[in-house]
Design a protein around this motif. Structure first.
Motif, short mmCIF file in Angstrom:
data_model
loop_
_atom_site.label_atom_id
_atom_site.label_comp_id
_atom_site.label_asym_id
_atom_site.label_seq_id
_atom_site.Cartn_x
_atom_site.Cartn_y
_atom_site.Cartn_z
N UNK A 152 30.93 44.78 38.73
CA UNK A 152 30.79 45.83 39.74
C UNK A 152 32.09 45.84 40.53
N UNK A 153 32.66 47.02 40.76
CA UNK A 153 33.89 47.06 41.54
C UNK A 153 34.08 48.44 42.19
N UNK A 154 34.94 48.42 43.22
CA UNK A 154 35.28 49.67 43.93
C UNK A 154 36.78 49.72 44.15
N UNK A 155 37.29 50.94 44.27
CA UNK A 155 38.70 51.17 44.63
C UNK A 155 39.68 50.46 43.70
N UNK A 156 39.36 50.41 42.44
CA UNK A 156 40.28 49.79 41.49
C UNK A 156 41.26 50.83 40.96
N UNK A 157 42.33 50.33 40.37
CA UNK A 157 43.33 51.20 39.76
C UNK A 157 43.17 51.11 38.24
N UNK A 167 35.63 44.29 26.75
CA UNK A 167 36.37 43.94 27.97
C UNK A 167 36.57 42.44 28.10
N UNK A 168 37.78 42.03 28.42
CA UNK A 168 38.06 40.66 28.85
C UNK A 168 38.64 40.75 30.27
N UNK A 169 38.68 39.60 30.95
CA UNK A 169 39.12 39.57 32.36
C UNK A 169 40.08 38.41 32.57
N UNK A 170 41.07 38.63 33.45
CA UNK A 170 41.94 37.54 33.93
C UNK A 170 42.15 37.72 35.42
N UNK A 171 41.91 36.65 36.17
CA UNK A 171 42.11 36.73 37.63
C UNK A 171 43.60 36.75 37.95
N UNK A 172 43.91 37.25 39.17
CA UNK A 172 45.32 37.33 39.57
C UNK A 172 46.00 35.97 39.58
N UNK A 173 45.23 34.92 39.92
CA UNK A 173 45.83 33.57 39.93
C UNK A 173 45.81 32.91 38.54
N UNK A 174 45.32 33.64 37.56
CA UNK A 174 45.32 33.20 36.15
C UNK A 174 44.51 31.91 35.94
N UNK A 175 43.53 31.69 36.85
CA UNK A 175 42.71 30.49 36.71
C UNK A 175 41.32 30.79 36.17
N UNK A 176 40.95 32.08 36.16
CA UNK A 176 39.61 32.47 35.74
C UNK A 176 39.72 33.59 34.72
N UNK A 177 38.96 33.46 33.63
CA UNK A 177 39.01 34.52 32.63
C UNK A 177 37.90 34.38 31.62
N UNK A 216 42.36 47.75 34.16
CA UNK A 216 41.79 48.02 35.49
C UNK A 216 42.15 46.86 36.41
N UNK A 217 42.92 47.15 37.45
CA UNK A 217 43.32 46.13 38.43
C UNK A 217 42.57 46.38 39.73
N UNK A 218 42.02 45.31 40.31
CA UNK A 218 41.31 45.47 41.59
C UNK A 218 40.56 44.22 41.97
N UNK A 219 39.66 44.42 42.95
CA UNK A 219 38.80 43.30 43.37
C UNK A 219 37.41 43.55 42.79
N UNK A 220 36.88 42.54 42.16
CA UNK A 220 35.60 42.68 41.46
C UNK A 220 34.51 42.02 42.30
N UNK A 264 36.44 38.69 43.36
CA UNK A 264 37.57 38.05 42.69
C UNK A 264 38.58 39.13 42.27
N UNK A 265 39.83 38.92 42.66
CA UNK A 265 40.87 39.88 42.27
C UNK A 265 41.40 39.56 40.88
N UNK A 266 41.62 40.61 40.12
CA UNK A 266 42.13 40.38 38.77
C UNK A 266 42.23 41.66 37.97
N UNK A 267 42.24 41.51 36.64
CA UNK A 267 42.47 42.64 35.74
C UNK A 267 41.44 42.63 34.62
N UNK A 268 40.85 43.79 34.38
CA UNK A 268 40.04 43.97 33.17
C UNK A 268 40.97 44.47 32.07
N UNK A 269 40.87 43.82 30.92
CA UNK A 269 41.67 44.19 29.76
C UNK A 269 40.68 44.78 28.75
N UNK A 270 40.78 46.06 28.49
CA UNK A 270 39.78 46.72 27.64
C UNK A 270 40.39 47.38 26.42
N UNK A 271 39.66 47.29 25.31
CA UNK A 271 40.02 48.03 24.11
C UNK A 271 38.82 48.92 23.77
#
Ligand SMILES: [Zn+2]
Length: 290
Positions: A239-244, A222-232, A162-166, A199-206
């Motif tokens: 909570x998020x909206x309009x994610x892909x 679920x794990x998370x990594x921010x787009x700038x790869x500084x937060x995870x 899941x990519x988007x802004x959280x 925070x923009x980033x990606x949820x990595x889910x199994x």
């Protein structure tokens, strides 16, 4: 008896034919270089690309098997997307786009040292089988419940991206452990948590179906990594909206069984389902009311 005699004769005849045949025909010679005996090599992009590949079992991790394990190069070779942890539980593992990141308990995220090892990881090669755009979730539980309804198969494992802004995000990591090890259910009491906003980033889910509950967390992890790869980290609330949202259905499961003495002496009675629930599914009660 006539029948016996007939059968005996029949067998002798067959033996004679067999001996004659072997005597007259050269025996086939099999060697790796023989042009008549080729081993068909499986193409690299065969079944394993669709497999969920798991290193160790969650129950073994819950039985204090925190050290050693396969090198991270094995993990990288088995998939480009997934989750896990590191030797001595030193942080949360995030595997995204073929890179392995380590989110440690002081809040830093760094590329993992591939010379390191993992006591638990689950990865696959992410190949999109379907997507949902403009996806919203009010809580992590809401996310899981929507996916239960929307994913095509109830009893297949999935990798979900899941990519988007959280808008809201609660993450955790755990500090590295030293022997004598405490049970994981005690270790997670020392977890460090962080709250993030917008925070923009990606949820990595199994997602593992119920029948996998002996070897992994059934449900979503679920794990998370921010787009700038500084937060995870490991996700406790979001909570998020309009994610892909994109998902990849895994058509097989490969489990690499640990060879440690801890695992060899391990009995499934040592770990209760409630412990596993506390370890991996513990979620923030303030943001996620369920
Ligand atoms: Zn986790």
């Amino acid at each position: 008896m006539p029948t016996t005699s007939h059968s005996t004769w029949h067998v002798i005849t067959l033996l004679a034919i067999a001996l004659f045949t072997l005597g007259c025909e050269p025996r086939p010679v099999f060697s790796p270089n023989s042009s008549t005996h080729r081993v068909t090599e499986l193409p690299a992009a065969s079944a394993d690309q669709e497999a969920l590949v798991q290193f160790s079992l969650l129950a073994a991790l819950a039985a204090d098997d925190y050290t050693g394990g396969p090198p991270l190069t094995d993990v990288a070779a088995a998939g480009d997307f997934g989750i896990g942890t590191f030797n001595n539980l030193d942080g949360e593992m995030i595997v995204l786009d073929g890179e392995i990141y380590q989110a440690v308990a002081d809040g830093a995220v760094r590329p993992a040292d591939l010379d390191g090892t993992t006591p638990f990881a689950a990865v696959t090669f992410f190949k999109e089988d379907g997507r949902i755009d403009n996806f919203n979730a009010a809580t992590l539980t809401d996310l899981d419940e929507q996916l239960d309804r929307k994913l095509p198969r109830r009893n297949s494992p999935y990798a979900i991206r899941i990519d988007g802004e959280f808008a809201e995000l609660t993450l955790r990591s755990v500090p590295a452990q030293t022997p004598p090890f405490r049970p994981l259910v005690e270790v997670v009491k020392d977890q460090v948590t962080w709250q993030h906003h917008n925070l923009r980033g990606t949820l990595i889910g199994i997602r593992c179906p119920e029948w996998m509950s002996e070897v992994n967390v059934s449900g979503y992890h679920w794990h998370f990594l921010s787009d700038d790869q500084k937060t995870g980290g490991h996700v406790l609330a979001c909570t998020f909206q309009d994610a892909s949202l994109r998902f990849d259905e895994c058509t097989s499961v490969v489990i690499h069984i640990p060879t440690s003495s801890e695992f060899d002496n391990f009995s499934t009675d040592q770990v209760s389902d409630q412990d596993i629930e506390k370890i991996e599914r513990q979620r923030s009660t303030d943001q996620d009311p369920k």
